[in-house]
Design an enzyme around this catalytic site. Structure first.
Site: not given
Ligand code: MRU
Length: 373
Positions: A56, A207, A248, A258
């Site tokens: 995010a 991830q 997010d 999230n």
């Molecule tokens: O789809 P993504 O990889 O962008 O999702 C990221 C997440 O869900 C993280 O847990 C979230 O951005 C918080 S960490 C900074």
């Protein structure tokens, strides 16, 4: 807190007149470290949608830098109506970046800040360009400072020793600094706590396996990768003392959106009596969303579920089918954890405890007041 890493996901290079956005291509990690450098706003926007950059806060920072390169160039976004008015060009690019991904509110928060900056003065295009650049760099620098502050606040919540479960990637790759939840883990280690990270692999985009495991290796953090579905039995065996995740978008009532699978972790924590902490800067709090039901959930391609690997176009041949051809598959990229399952929310301002409505609003106001100073 003095926590550091050499890892960064987003950089602004070049000069004020010829800026360049440089992104570490996270689709290719951990096997290849490739930087995408571009002065084309459209390439930056597509890179956000395609997950070259993700997480995010990192998405917000990238969009801000994307507006800088877009406004430094002569191009209009593809679907814009041409006009000689510079303000319309800015607005067309702002809308282009707003369409890149729907869930992380940090994206819209950063775009709003850039728009406020753009309309703050009557200056000519060149001065405005310099001001936009300064604002984008400030957004990045502030996020670095927020990560350090969250690391300090959150470290105090974690136990002196034990296993810490996390989900997705919430580290330097996802932010402008040391990370949100992963930053807290780093902070607790710096404070002398004897902790070990258990990282969920985080299907389908992996991830956890590809990015968190890589980040921990790079920075020598004690970590073990697990399949998402191993978390419950680890908890039952007493190996998990706390869970920490990022977010997010956090609704006004404390519902937390999230990465898909976060809700599973929260439910498991509740069952096993394990604290479930959320770590996010105030730029992730959306007071305009009354509860989690109002948060838009990104639906991504079913191919991410039916295939593993091959997330970058040049890697398509490297993708492996793990399901029958043309089977129906669903791919919601995020879920919502109800506030009642969240033990505490850590922001750069401090730690909010339930009930969240008042505490979160006060934190947003405090953060805004600090920025005005
Ligand atoms: O789809 P993504 O990889 O962008 O999702 C990221 C997440 O869900 C993280 O847990 C979230 O951005 C918080 S960490 C900074």
């Amino acid at each position: 807190m003095d926590v550091e890493t050499q890892i960064s996901a987003v950089r602004l290079l070049g000069t004020a007149r010829d800026p360049v956005v440089s992104l570490l291509d996270q689709r290719l990690l951990p096997s290849r470290t490739v930087w995408l450098a571009t002065s084309d706003g459209e390439v930056v926007a597509q890179a956000i949608t395609d997950m070259v950059v993700r997480g995010a806060p990192a998405i917000g920072i990238t969009a801000a830098y994307g507006l800088v390169v877009a406004m430094a160039g002569v191009h209009w976004p593809p679907e814009a109506t041409p006009s000689d008015v510079e303000g319309e060009r800015f607005e067309a690019w702002r809308r282009r970046f707003a369409r890149t991904r729907p869930t992380a509110v940090n994206l819209f928060w950063a775009l709003d800040r850039m728009a406020a900056c753009y309309s703050r003065t009557e200056a000519g295009p060149e001065t405005k360009l310099f001001e936009l650049r300064a604002e984008a760099i400030a957004i990045h620098d502030e996020d670095r400072a927020y990560c350090a502050a969250m690391a300090g606040h959150g470290a105090a919540l974690l136990p002196e020793a034990g296993g810490i479960l996390t989900h997705c990637n919430t580290g330097a790759l996802a932010t402008g600094g040391v990370g949100t939840a992963l930053g807290v883990f780093r902070g607790a280690l710096m404070a002398g706590k004897r902790l070990h990270l258990y990282a969920d692999e985080t299907r389908p985009f992996l991830q956890g396996a590809r990015l968190t495991a890589w980040e921990c290796q790079q920075d020598h953090l004690p970590a073990t990768l697990i399949c998402d579905n191993a978390a419950a039995s680890l908890m039952r065996e007493g190996k998990i003392a706390a869970a920490i995740v990022g977010s997010d978008r956090i609704a006004r009532n404390g519902d937390v959106c999230n990465k898909i699978g976060t809700y599973n972790v929260a439910v498991l924590c509740k069952h096993h009596g394990i604290p479930f902490y959320v770590v996010a800067p105030t730029s992730t709090i959306d007071l305009g969303c009354p509860d989690g039901g109002a948060i838009p959930i990104e639906q991504r391609s079913p191919r991410e579920v039916t295939h593993v690997g091959g997330w970058a176009p040049e890697d398509l041949l490297a993708s492996l089918a793990v399901a029958p051809d043309s089977v129906a598959a669903l791919n919601p990229a995020f879920d919502v954890t109800p506030a009642e399952l969240v033990t505490a929310i850590v922001t750069e301002v401090g730690v909010a405890q339930p009930p969240y409505a008042e505490g979160l609003a006060a934190m947003v106001a405090a953060a805004e007041a600090r920025r005005q100073r």
